[in-house]
Design an enzyme around this catalytic site. Sequence first.
Site, short mmCIF file in Angstrom:
data_model
loop_
_atom_site.label_atom_id
_atom_site.label_comp_id
_atom_site.label_asym_id
_atom_site.label_seq_id
_atom_site.Cartn_x
_atom_site.Cartn_y
_atom_site.Cartn_z
N HIS A 142 -14.08 -4.37 9.11
CA HIS A 142 -13.33 -3.99 7.91
C HIS A 142 -13.64 -4.88 6.71
CE1 HIS A 142 -11.15 -1.56 10.78
NE2 HIS A 142 -10.78 -2.63 11.43
N GLU A 157 -2.26 6.94 8.52
CA GLU A 157 -2.83 8.04 7.75
C GLU A 157 -4.02 8.59 8.52
OE1 GLU A 157 -3.84 6.20 4.06
OE2 GLU A 157 -5.78 5.49 4.76
N GLU A 160 -10.08 1.46 -5.24
CA GLU A 160 -10.92 1.83 -4.11
C GLU A 160 -10.58 3.23 -3.62
OE1 GLU A 160 -10.52 -1.25 -1.20
OE2 GLU A 160 -11.84 -2.60 -2.31
N GLU A 182 -6.56 1.93 -2.30
CA GLU A 182 -5.72 0.86 -2.84
C GLU A 182 -6.33 0.36 -4.14
OE1 GLU A 182 -5.59 -2.80 -0.66
OE2 GLU A 182 -7.63 -2.55 0.10
N ASN A 232 -7.18 -3.28 -5.93
CA ASN A 232 -7.26 -4.73 -5.81
C ASN A 232 -7.04 -5.35 -7.18
OD1 ASN A 232 -9.87 -4.27 -3.43
ND2 ASN A 232 -7.76 -4.79 -2.99
N LYS A 278 0.83 -1.21 0.00
CA LYS A 278 0.00 0.00 0.00
C LYS A 278 0.87 1.26 0.00
CE LYS A 278 -4.15 -1.90 2.19
NZ LYS A 278 -3.74 -3.29 2.32
N ARG A 313 -7.46 -8.04 -8.79
CA ARG A 313 -8.19 -9.28 -9.04
C ARG A 313 -9.68 -8.98 -9.05
NH1 ARG A 313 -10.69 -8.79 -4.24
NH2 ARG A 313 -9.31 -8.52 -2.46
#
Length: 714
Positions: free
Chosen positions: A226, A191, A266, A279, A281, A116, A283
Amino acid sequence: MITSVLVANRGEIACRVFRTCRERGIATVAVYSDADEGALHVRDADTAVRLPGAAPADTYLRGDLIVKAALAAGADAVHPGYGFLSENAEFARAVLDAGLMWIGPPPEAIEAMASKTRAKELMGAAGVPLLAPVDPATATESDLPLLLKAAAGGGGRGMRIVRELGALGEALTAASAEARSAFGDGEVFAEPYVERGRHVEVQILGDTHGTVWALGTRDCSLQRRHQKVIEECPAPGLPDPLRTVLHEAAVTAARTVGYTGAGTVEFLVSAEGRPYFLEMNTRLQVEHPVTEEVFGLDLVALQLSVAEGAALPAEPPAAHGHAVEARLYAEDPARAWAPQTGTLHALEFPYGPRVGATDPRASGDGPGASTGPVSATAPRLRVDAGYAGGDTIGVHYDALLAKAVVWAPTRDEALRALRYALRRARVHGPGTNRELLVRSLEHPDFTGGRFDTGFYERHLDALTGAAPAPASAHTPTPGERYAAIAAALADAAARGSGGGGGAGGAALGSGAAVGSGAALPARLGGWRNVGAGIQSKTYGEHEIRYRTTRQGFAVEGVEGVEGDDVRVVAVGPHRVSLETEGVVRHFEVTAYGDEVHVDSAHGAYRLTARPRFGDPSRHTEPGSLLAPMPGTVVRIADGVAEGARVTAGQPLIWLEAMKMEHRITAPASGTLTALHAVPGRQVEVGALLAVVTDTDPQKDSQTDTPKDTQEEPS
């Protein structure tokens, strides 16, 4: 051309990929652990290869074994699904080095987005909006709240929210330890934590000829621990300029790393409407069906086509309507989302039969288009499941049973149809989050578009409490006590303990309904002395007293309930009709030993018949810490040993079950007089983990996990 695909995964996503492969004449290969020997994805595949062991680290995370399996089974391509090795660049290289086709992005693109911290550096250089990182070593009060994240993975592992500066050091240590355990890398970064932010993502699809599509937005803000629970496409309430910014940023992210295939970018959208990159993803996402339904595409088919070198059209098809997905998990939301295990007796949804297929609203000549009739106005249900009736839900893997997806012309229609489908589904076996899903879908904040990633933090207690009061006193909602009445009467009918026949003279226990509309009205009143012919049956806290009559059955009472009139209309071993205040309601009853499931139009109930006398072996001494679920002991708090002093609420033991970590806390202040938990040892639900001699009685032992959520990778 691909002729045979091995799916390096299990459960729902393996079945999903197999379905598209079958439609396109491609043979399928499954891999399975010992725990999955009889699983649905194994039964669904043309060929299956065993991966010895049960733990993911010994099976689905062993890339070397999976490549060998593909070669042994004669597969010429590997689809990674989601989770496990789906975002592992070394696995992708191993597949390619073995001469197999990799149905995913280039290993270099996976690698670029794997960390990340590195991904944020790349996106910042490309002009994609970011949250500025915070150095924990120099953080001040003005930087709070902070979100700590694992650099090497997601799914909530290694994530902590810090609201007090004094708690930062301990949170960093805990987050790093969890990240190292989950991903083999303890790197954690910080962050700003955005309060009341929305999780919005963009589905992208790229080919090897330079075309990159942005396939609309998805909102995935309703999350627990999450991880996402309800997703929809398009994200509601976003102004067009913001959608344009998100689409352009997603395409920029994909082009920056030379992305091909399906992926998701995202973002976190603040309450003020500012987007921030979270981030990428690399896939297929769990929630990809909502995009498929709105755009009329089969994303798995498009993945196959891109892997074969096909070119995408210059522009994607137009979006139509709205789709909402609800994830049905085997878990108890009221007990810190504790996983539930056991036999899934039934998993059936009320209408279909479109289970998993997609039908395009656009033309059917593209590489990912399906064919078949489709209504432009009627809502339709799609169910992507990884389990079927009779399957066993174990402790080793994710608790996701199925995804229910509804498409409709409008969001309101889609929400209504999905609520109906979930209410009417027959889900028999371990407990699930079905009731939470229904209540979430009808919550005014959600239906009105006033929601964010803190939705469950604010509303979970209300959503998991007792059923809401009926809207009108004249139309009471049948509750658990009416389900218990139906269960008791159905049990009596099944045992043939009733009186004479009902309408048509049907014999009790024959499967026909008994008891006519002339059955005696029964007052659900206070407790009475048991007289001749009166029988009782107890489910949970409800003791049902009934008697037989020449007309059928009459209810004598329910302990602790007064003032309700119930008339028994019809009774059979599997169906009971009761009249309350002039309204007849029907209950479908299915028994599995002492476990009874009662389904009705107004709710579903899981009851357990209580024996007349308790089991003395079930009693435990005060202060006992019992495993709230089956799982594996992953660690014990530092300094915790027999004889140690502990305080109420102090974390003592961590269990892992279904990819989640659960914290067991001290039930009271006192002395730890016994410690039976051992790291690495598997325990069953109810197993004695430790005993605290109470010196300051407090609340019961509990599992405890943070509820704040800002991202999730699937």
